[in-house]
Design a protein around this motif. Sequence first.
Motif, mmCIF file in Angstrom:
data_model
loop_
_atom_site.group_PDB
_atom_site.id
_atom_site.type_symbol
_atom_site.label_atom_id
_atom_site.label_comp_id
_atom_site.label_asym_id
_atom_site.label_seq_id
_atom_site.Cartn_x
_atom_site.Cartn_y
_atom_site.Cartn_z
ATOM 1 N N LYS A 297 0.836 -1.204 0.000
ATOM 2 C CA LYS A 297 0.000 0.000 0.000
ATOM 3 C C LYS A 297 0.870 1.253 0.000
ATOM 4 C CE LYS A 297 -3.942 -1.971 2.535
ATOM 5 N NZ LYS A 297 -4.719 -1.890 3.791
ATOM 6 N N LYS B 147 -1.333 14.135 -5.221
ATOM 7 C CA LYS B 147 -1.905 13.531 -4.014
ATOM 8 C C LYS B 147 -3.269 12.915 -4.294
ATOM 9 C CE LYS B 147 -2.698 14.482 0.882
ATOM 10 N NZ LYS B 147 -2.666 15.514 1.955
ATOM 11 N N ILE C 73 1.088 3.796 -3.241
ATOM 12 C CA ILE C 73 0.611 5.175 -3.055
ATOM 13 C C ILE C 73 1.736 6.157 -3.363
ATOM 14 C CG2 ILE C 73 -0.100 6.855 -1.303
ATOM 15 C CD1 ILE C 73 -1.823 4.672 -0.055
ATOM 16 N N ASN D 144 1.396 8.888 -6.267
ATOM 17 C CA ASN D 144 1.485 10.303 -5.897
ATOM 18 C C ASN D 144 2.593 10.999 -6.681
ATOM 19 O OD1 ASN D 144 -0.608 10.131 -4.082
ATOM 20 N ND2 ASN D 144 0.690 10.067 -2.263
ATOM 21 N N VAL E 298 -7.092 11.216 -3.547
ATOM 22 C CA VAL E 298 -8.290 11.468 -2.751
ATOM 23 C C VAL E 298 -8.849 10.110 -2.325
ATOM 24 C CG1 VAL E 298 -8.799 13.652 -3.887
ATOM 25 C CG2 VAL E 298 -9.728 11.535 -4.822
ATOM 26 N N ASN E 299 -9.725 10.112 -1.337
ATOM 27 C CA ASN E 299 -10.163 8.852 -0.737
ATOM 28 C C ASN E 299 -11.532 8.372 -1.210
ATOM 29 O OD1 ASN E 299 -7.814 8.639 0.841
ATOM 30 N ND2 ASN E 299 -8.664 10.068 2.339
ATOM 31 N N THR E 300 -12.256 9.188 -1.957
ATOM 32 C CA THR E 300 -13.597 8.792 -2.396
ATOM 33 C C THR E 300 -13.687 8.837 -3.911
ATOM 34 O OG1 THR E 300 -14.408 11.061 -2.203
ATOM 35 C CG2 THR E 300 -14.651 9.647 -0.276
ATOM 36 N N ILE F 281 -9.041 2.207 -1.890
ATOM 37 C CA ILE F 281 -8.234 2.846 -0.851
ATOM 38 C C ILE F 281 -7.889 4.284 -1.228
ATOM 39 C CG2 ILE F 281 -6.059 2.704 0.421
ATOM 40 C CD1 ILE F 281 -6.049 -0.295 -0.176
ATOM 41 N N ALA F 282 -7.576 4.534 -2.489
ATOM 42 C CA ALA F 282 -7.185 5.878 -2.937
ATOM 43 C C ALA F 282 -7.541 6.026 -4.402
ATOM 44 C CB ALA F 282 -5.694 6.109 -2.717
ATOM 45 N N TYR F 283 -7.700 7.280 -4.835
ATOM 46 C CA TYR F 283 -8.147 7.564 -6.204
ATOM 47 C C TYR F 283 -7.329 8.721 -6.765
ATOM 48 C CZ TYR F 283 -11.147 9.396 -9.947
ATOM 49 O OH TYR F 283 -11.630 9.873 -11.142
#
Length: 513
Positions: free
Chosen positions: A446, A459, A450, A454, A461-463, A479-481
Amino acid sequence: MKRGLFTCLSITSFFLSTLFLSGCKKENDIIDRPSPASITIKGKVYTANGQPLSNVKVTLDYFESAYLVPMPLKTKHKAECTTDVNGRYKFCFEKRDDEILQEESDMTIRKDYILSFDVSKLKSTDYVMPSDVNGGEPDEMINYTYQTGDLAKSGNYDKNIYIPKKRWIDVSVQSVNLLSSKDVYGINNTISYGDGDISVMTPVTLQEGVCGPFKILCAVNDSNRISLQCLRGGSGAYEPVSSVERFKANNSDPADICLFNSYLSSDTRFRLYMTSESAKDAAPFRMVQFYASDIGKQNDKDPLHLDFPLSFAYYDSIVWGAKGYPDTETVYSKVQGREKRLLSWGNYFFGNKPLYTYLYGYKNGRIAYTDSLLTDIKPKDFLGHDWNDRVGEREQTYTVYHSQLLKGVNFRYEPLLQADGHLYSTVTLNMPNGTEDVDAYVKDAKEKLIKLMNLHFGKAVNTVDKKLFHCLSPEVKVIAYWQTAVTRAVLVEEKQEEWPYMEVYVHAEPAKQ
């Protein structure tokens, strides 16, 4: 434009002005009291830690001269004073009409003010004196030249003068290279002096091995920047041939410095190159190939038909590395008569910006020579590939990408896949063989994925609405978008039937399809 004493031009100006003012009778033009048009010059003379220096005589003289004429046409003594117990001084003077340079009629005339600080009353054993830094000239004066146009009527000007205390330290030089009898060497120390920095050069004679120690002048309780410099072939300009040793001297601690002479003849120097194909299309997750050649050799050869650089044989080893990457790769080594040789070598980079790569030549345990290359890594739509490059099949074999400069980090990458007419791609951190702590691996995957994303997409976002993706399983946990103009990507967890743990991977698709 004002000129300081310790530049090439100002040293000449200093000696000329000293000659002019000492060899010609000066008109006394000191004023009794200032007027509204008077010019004021003030400042402080001090040494280390801001300690003031009192009883330093400060004078200002005007001289007028013609170009190529050895003696001045006119001189005036404009002002004088002495620094007080706080090291401060201040005086005023009048700028006369005949001291103003008329550009139209005075094309061959110089009109200057000389601001002088007489430091001859300081103990020459304790302080860095002008004679220490200006080639041994006995006149202990610090002089600054102003063109008369630099000082405006009614103006206020500051000139602070710093005179460090001095100490002599021992400096040795180690040379492991063949030296030419035509080269001239000197040990240079750059210190703060007057109102800026000066460089004090001490000539030295070298031979192979360790030479010295040589006595080098240093400023006490202040920064000293000491380096070995070489006048190649005995002409031209001095250039550094060692690293700069930054040293803060005091009056008591022992101080011994050894400089390493890194100057090499042309037959022991090499150049680092990318192959012509890599130079055209270097990108993340694309193999970038490098090679080295001797100075002056052709630099666009096919990597399969390279000549081994003869310069390599001089070194014990040659190591390749890149800025921002923790590990290195040895491309040449010589141990007990056996050589390791790489004519060319390749690497995958995971970043998406240009970076410097380096070749370090080691001799006797030290870096004797370095060459660098700006490697232009060009960003692509998704980790080195454009979405319209090619369309793969679902059964396409994946590739594991690893970097020689980031050992232990291997990415399993399926670049361009297709499902139901839609493109997608996946990236996973490859699990090392023999992994026992699976939970630690999942956590590490993870973090590294990430960090990778990144770096390329900013950076996360979470949703995200999973309906934006055509080929993403509805069972995964996001987990991340990340999203750019051309790519959407998510980091997901997914339970695999054949594995007793959660798989973590990046799933990416074109933003428009």
